[in-house]
Design a protein around this motif. Structure first.
Motif, PDB file in Angstrom:
ATOM      1  N   THR A 176       0.845  -1.185   0.000  1.00  0.00           N
ATOM      2  CA  THR A 176       0.000   0.000   0.000  1.00  0.00           C
ATOM      3  C   THR A 176       0.886   1.242   0.000  1.00  0.00           C
ATOM      4  O   THR A 176       1.748   1.393   0.884  1.00  0.00           O
ATOM      5  CB  THR A 176      -0.918   0.040   1.223  1.00  0.00           C
ATOM      6  OG1 THR A 176      -1.738  -1.137   1.245  1.00  0.00           O
ATOM      7  CG2 THR A 176      -1.824   1.269   1.178  1.00  0.00           C
ATOM      8  N   ILE A 177       0.665   2.113  -0.972  1.00  0.00           N
ATOM      9  CA  ILE A 177       1.395   3.367  -1.037  1.00  0.00           C
ATOM     10  C   ILE A 177       0.516   4.476  -0.476  1.00  0.00           C
ATOM     11  O   ILE A 177      -0.708   4.489  -0.679  1.00  0.00           O
ATOM     12  CB  ILE A 177       1.844   3.686  -2.484  1.00  0.00           C
ATOM     13  CG1 ILE A 177       2.815   4.867  -2.502  1.00  0.00           C
ATOM     14  CG2 ILE A 177       0.651   3.918  -3.404  1.00  0.00           C
ATOM     15  CD1 ILE A 177       3.486   5.079  -3.851  1.00  0.00           C
ATOM     16  N   SER A 178       1.147   5.398   0.244  1.00  0.00           N
ATOM     17  CA  SER A 178       0.427   6.550   0.783  1.00  0.00           C
ATOM     18  C   SER A 178       1.407   7.719   0.854  1.00  0.00           C
ATOM     19  O   SER A 178       2.619   7.540   0.694  1.00  0.00           O
ATOM     20  CB  SER A 178      -0.151   6.229   2.166  1.00  0.00           C
ATOM     21  OG  SER A 178       0.886   5.909   3.082  1.00  0.00           O
ATOM     22  N   ARG A 179       0.859   8.895   1.097  1.00  0.00           N
ATOM     23  CA  ARG A 179       1.726  10.070   1.179  1.00  0.00           C
ATOM     24  C   ARG A 179       1.155  11.067   2.175  1.00  0.00           C
ATOM     25  O   ARG A 179      -0.059  11.127   2.393  1.00  0.00           O
ATOM     26  CB  ARG A 179       1.926  10.722  -0.180  1.00  0.00           C
ATOM     27  CG  ARG A 179       0.690  11.300  -0.807  1.00  0.00           C
ATOM     28  CD  ARG A 179       0.945  11.710  -2.255  1.00  0.00           C
ATOM     29  NE  ARG A 179       1.662  12.979  -2.360  1.00  0.00           N
ATOM     30  CZ  ARG A 179       2.115  13.480  -3.507  1.00  0.00           C
ATOM     31  NH1 ARG A 179       1.944  12.800  -4.634  1.00  0.00           N
ATOM     32  NH2 ARG A 179       2.746  14.645  -3.526  1.00  0.00           N
ATOM     33  N   ASP A 180       2.065  11.842   2.752  1.00  0.00           N
ATOM     34  CA  ASP A 180       1.695  12.945   3.624  1.00  0.00           C
ATOM     35  C   ASP A 180       2.227  14.200   2.947  1.00  0.00           C
ATOM     36  O   ASP A 180       3.441  14.461   2.971  1.00  0.00           O
ATOM     37  CB  ASP A 180       2.315  12.749   5.005  1.00  0.00           C
ATOM     38  CG  ASP A 180       1.896  13.809   6.007  1.00  0.00           C
ATOM     39  OD1 ASP A 180       1.667  14.969   5.594  1.00  0.00           O
ATOM     40  OD2 ASP A 180       1.802  13.498   7.192  1.00  0.00           O
TER      41      ASP A 180
END
Length: 117
Positions: A68-72
């Motif tokens: 799972t890729i995510s970003r802030d």
């Protein structure tokens, strides 16, 4: 200039999990897409996952449902949560971003992920 610093790699047994992080610094303009690639020994670098500034995601078939890729955006950081790791996931993982109006591409230095059987 954008500098990318990756962290979170290491050695894990098959079935385990790791979380990679990549923090960008020096960015004045918008960081557009953020993504991860990997390169196993004697193989070409391959796409793993990508996320747009709006949160749309793409995955390689080999990692879909496990990674799972995510970003802030406030922290200018992208993450890759990797679950159910397998020996074939062993590689150097590279962060990549596209930056600014001209969408210049920047790469991180890479972080080693080793999955033992």
């Amino acid at each position: 200039q954008v500098q990318l610093v990756e962290s979170g790699g290491g050695l894990v047994q098959a079935g385990g999990s790791l979380r990679l992080s990549c923090a960008a610094s020096g960015a004045i303009f918008t960081i557009n897409d953020m993504g991860w690639y990997r390169q196993a020994p004697e193989k070409q670098r391959e796409f793993v996952a990508r996320i747009t500034s709006g949160g749309s995601t793409w995955y390689a078939d080999s990692v879909r449902s496990r990674f799972t890729i995510s970003r802030d955006n406030a922290k200018k950081t992208v993450y890759l949560q990797m679950n159910s790791l397998q020996p074939e996931d062993t590689a150097v993982y590279y962060c990549q971003v596209t930056y600014g109006p001209s969408r210049m591409i920047y790469w991180g230095q890479g972080t080693q992920v080793t999955v033992s059987s």
